[in-house]
Design a protein around this motif. Structure first.
Motif, PDB file in Angstrom:
ATOM      1  N   UNK A 167      73.994  14.737  59.558  1.00  0.00           N
ATOM      2  CA  UNK A 167      73.428  13.342  59.078  1.00  0.00           C
ATOM      3  C   UNK A 167      74.188  12.079  59.660  1.00  0.00           C
ATOM      4  N   UNK A 168      73.476  11.130  60.393  1.00  0.00           N
ATOM      5  CA  UNK A 168      74.414  10.266  60.908  1.00  0.00           C
ATOM      6  C   UNK A 168      74.611   9.209  59.957  1.00  0.00           C
ATOM      7  N   UNK A 169      73.755   8.705  59.009  1.00  0.00           N
ATOM      8  CA  UNK A 169      74.009   7.540  58.262  1.00  0.00           C
ATOM      9  C   UNK A 169      72.914   7.403  57.034  1.00  0.00           C
ATOM     10  N   UNK A 170      73.301   6.815  55.959  1.00  0.00           N
ATOM     11  CA  UNK A 170      72.430   6.627  54.949  1.00  0.00           C
ATOM     12  C   UNK A 170      71.115   6.048  54.611  1.00  0.00           C
ATOM     13  N   UNK A 171      70.761   5.674  55.796  1.00  0.00           N
ATOM     14  CA  UNK A 171      69.383   4.998  55.648  1.00  0.00           C
ATOM     15  C   UNK A 171      68.430   5.790  55.568  1.00  0.00           C
ATOM     16  N   UNK A 173      79.759   4.980  64.768  1.00  0.00           N
ATOM     17  CA  UNK A 173      78.669   4.681  65.635  1.00  0.00           C
ATOM     18  C   UNK A 173      78.676   3.069  65.242  1.00  0.00           C
ATOM     19  N   UNK A 174      79.456   2.570  64.516  1.00  0.00           N
ATOM     20  CA  UNK A 174      79.279   1.146  63.949  1.00  0.00           C
ATOM     21  C   UNK A 174      78.067   1.229  63.040  1.00  0.00           C
ATOM     22  N   UNK A 175      77.133   0.056  62.960  1.00  0.00           N
ATOM     23  CA  UNK A 175      75.728   0.079  62.470  1.00  0.00           C
ATOM     24  C   UNK A 175      75.878  -0.065  60.987  1.00  0.00           C
ATOM     25  N   UNK A 228      77.803   7.830  61.891  1.00  0.00           N
ATOM     26  CA  UNK A 228      78.425   8.658  62.835  1.00  0.00           C
ATOM     27  C   UNK A 228      77.535   9.016  64.085  1.00  0.00           C
ATOM     28  N   UNK A 229      78.029   9.273  65.201  1.00  0.00           N
ATOM     29  CA  UNK A 229      77.263  10.050  66.305  1.00  0.00           C
ATOM     30  C   UNK A 229      78.017  11.243  66.371  1.00  0.00           C
ATOM     31  N   UNK A 247      74.432  13.229  70.141  1.00  0.00           N
ATOM     32  CA  UNK A 247      73.490  12.507  69.224  1.00  0.00           C
ATOM     33  C   UNK A 247      73.912  11.349  68.464  1.00  0.00           C
ATOM     34  N   UNK A 248      72.987  10.185  68.518  1.00  0.00           N
ATOM     35  CA  UNK A 248      73.535   9.233  67.715  1.00  0.00           C
ATOM     36  C   UNK A 248      71.924   8.514  67.112  1.00  0.00           C
ATOM     37  N   UNK A 249      71.936   8.363  65.847  1.00  0.00           N
ATOM     38  CA  UNK A 249      71.313   7.352  65.261  1.00  0.00           C
ATOM     39  C   UNK A 249      71.230   6.053  65.852  1.00  0.00           C
ATOM     40  N   UNK A 250      70.986   5.156  64.691  1.00  0.00           N
ATOM     41  CA  UNK A 250      71.429   3.521  65.108  1.00  0.00           C
ATOM     42  C   UNK A 250      72.998   3.598  65.323  1.00  0.00           C
ATOM     43  N   UNK A 251      73.270   2.614  66.273  1.00  0.00           N
ATOM     44  CA  UNK A 251      74.443   2.300  66.921  1.00  0.00           C
ATOM     45  C   UNK A 251      74.919   0.833  66.907  1.00  0.00           C
ATOM     46  N   UNK A 252      75.831   0.523  67.154  1.00  0.00           N
ATOM     47  CA  UNK A 252      76.415  -0.794  67.569  1.00  0.00           C
ATOM     48  C   UNK A 252      77.096  -0.957  68.703  1.00  0.00           C
TER      49      UNK A 252
END
Length: 392
Positions: free
Chosen positions: A79-83, A165-167, A172-173, A185-190
């Motif tokens: 799981x990349x992030x909490x959104x 991954x920033x954001x 994470x990626x 694999x990356x979800x949203x990133x900055x």
């Protein structure tokens, strides 16, 4: 060679043999924004990346197409992030499907995930098509394992390394290696550093396959400084003319970045001190403790600031629990959830304020198809309330 099947699977192979074939199946977020959930299969092993919901849909309709996959064959979910569009189907996955694999998040993601999912379960408690209960969230927390950036974990022969991954905090990626085949694999990133987070890492090895969030893939963003100036200029213009500004936004993530920006701007302009900035979210108030705990995962500037004071203890921002604590103070700036204006306080304030021309609404997140936020961006001739009456 690569070809796309009717099922939206992508099969990539050097020579078409099973040994080199990689199968990628979007169970969500394939040609849509929302319910991110991707299955990658290689060498008889399967990985799930993300498991979110579609913010423009309700109940079971918002889930990824989990029944399209043999979930008991998936070794691990990352799981990349909490959104919500990346993680909110996790309690359902763990409680109501035959998924038996491991599941990983970073420490901040797991902490904030718990707060958001409890709130999500409470809000959905009156729905007839509720996805899960708070007990399912508690059970999920027992199963979720944590992983640090650049830590290597091996599950069923699958090598996993997360990178920044920033954001948002903890995003994470994931680089996975299956028998020498490397996929990132990356979800949203900055791509650039902001006020509190560093830019995304560049993994030190070259992947064979990259699966990347492409929400803004066809758009060009101007420099951050230009966008911030447009944001603050419009807000200041509105409040100085006696208007109210509504910023519908996800409670945790971009909200903290915008609050840092506004708090800094208000500090430089004494004439604005009488204009309140309000974040209406009990979730955000609870999650600020997580931001303080994991300051070491933020950028060097924010870590330096913490040596003198907590920059998230805002001087000019009041955080209230929600609608029950909110009183309309006149000219003000209000950050309220949800970001898509589908329900909640942001929808209530929008309906109350949209008929007055001196007021402003700023859509600061991506507006998903099928939501009021997207409808607004398409310049409608009128707006209907949730009760079906015309409010503008």
């Amino acid at each position: 060679m690569a070809k796309r099947r009717a099922s939206q699977e992508l099969i990539a192979a050097d020579d078409g043999s099973e040994e080199t074939e990689v199968r990628i199946t979007p169970l969500g977020a394939g040609q849509e924004v929302g319910r991110s959930c991707i299955i990658l299969e290689h060498g008889g092993k399967k990985v799930m990346f993300d498991c979110g919901i579609h913010p423009g849909l309700q109940g079971s309709d918002s889930l990824p197409f989990l029944t399209n996959e043999d979930l008991d064959e998936v070794s691990v979910a990352l799981i990349t992030h909490f959104h919500l569009d990346h993680c909110a189907a996790v309690p359902y996955l763990l409680a109501k499907t035959n998924f038996k694999g491991k599941i990983y998040m970073t420490h901040p993601t797991k902490a904030i995930f718990y707060t958001l999912m409890c709130d999500f379960a409470n809000l959905a408690s009156k729905d007839t098509d509720k996805l899960f209960m708070k007990a399912d969230v508690e059970a999920a927390m027992q199963k979720i394992e944590v992983i640090d950036f650049e830590q290597t974990v091996v599950v069923d022969g699958i090598k996993i390394i997360p990178y920044r991954a920033g954001h948002v905090l903890g995003a994470a990626m994931f680089l996975v290696d299956i028998d020498g085949m490397r996929a990132l694999y990356t979800g949203d990133y900055s791509r650039v550093t902001d006020r509190h987070l560093s830019a995304a890492d560049m993994p030190p090895v070259r992947p064979h396959i990259v699966i990347v969030e492409s929400t803004y893939g066809t758009q060009l963003h101007g420099p951050r400084e230009t966008r911030e100036r447009l944001f603050t200029d419009r807000i200041v213009q509105t409040v100085r003319q006696g208007g109210r500004v509504l910023v519908p936004i996800v409670a945790i993530g971009r909200a903290q970045e915008l609050l840092l920006l506004l708090d800094e701007y208000w500090s430089r302009h004494r004439d604005l001190h009488k204009i309140p900035i309000i974040q209406a979210s009990g979730v955000a108030r609870r999650a600020l403790n997580v931001f303080q705990t994991y300051v070491g995962m933020m950028n060097a500037d924010i870590q330096k600031a913490f040596q003198f004071r907590n920059p998230f203890s805002f001087k000019h921002v009041t955080v209230v629990k929600g609608g029950q604590e909110f009183e309309d103070p006149g000219p003000c700036v209000v950050l309220a959830t949800p970001s898509m204006l589908q329900s909640g306080l942001s929808r209530e304030l929008f309906e109350a304020w949209c008929g007055e021309p001196q007021n402003t609404v700023i859509i600061a997140d991506f507006a998903v198809q099928g939501t009021l936020a997207r409808e607004i961006l398409n310049s409608p001739t009128h707006i209907m309330s949730k009760q079906g009456t015309k409010v503008w």
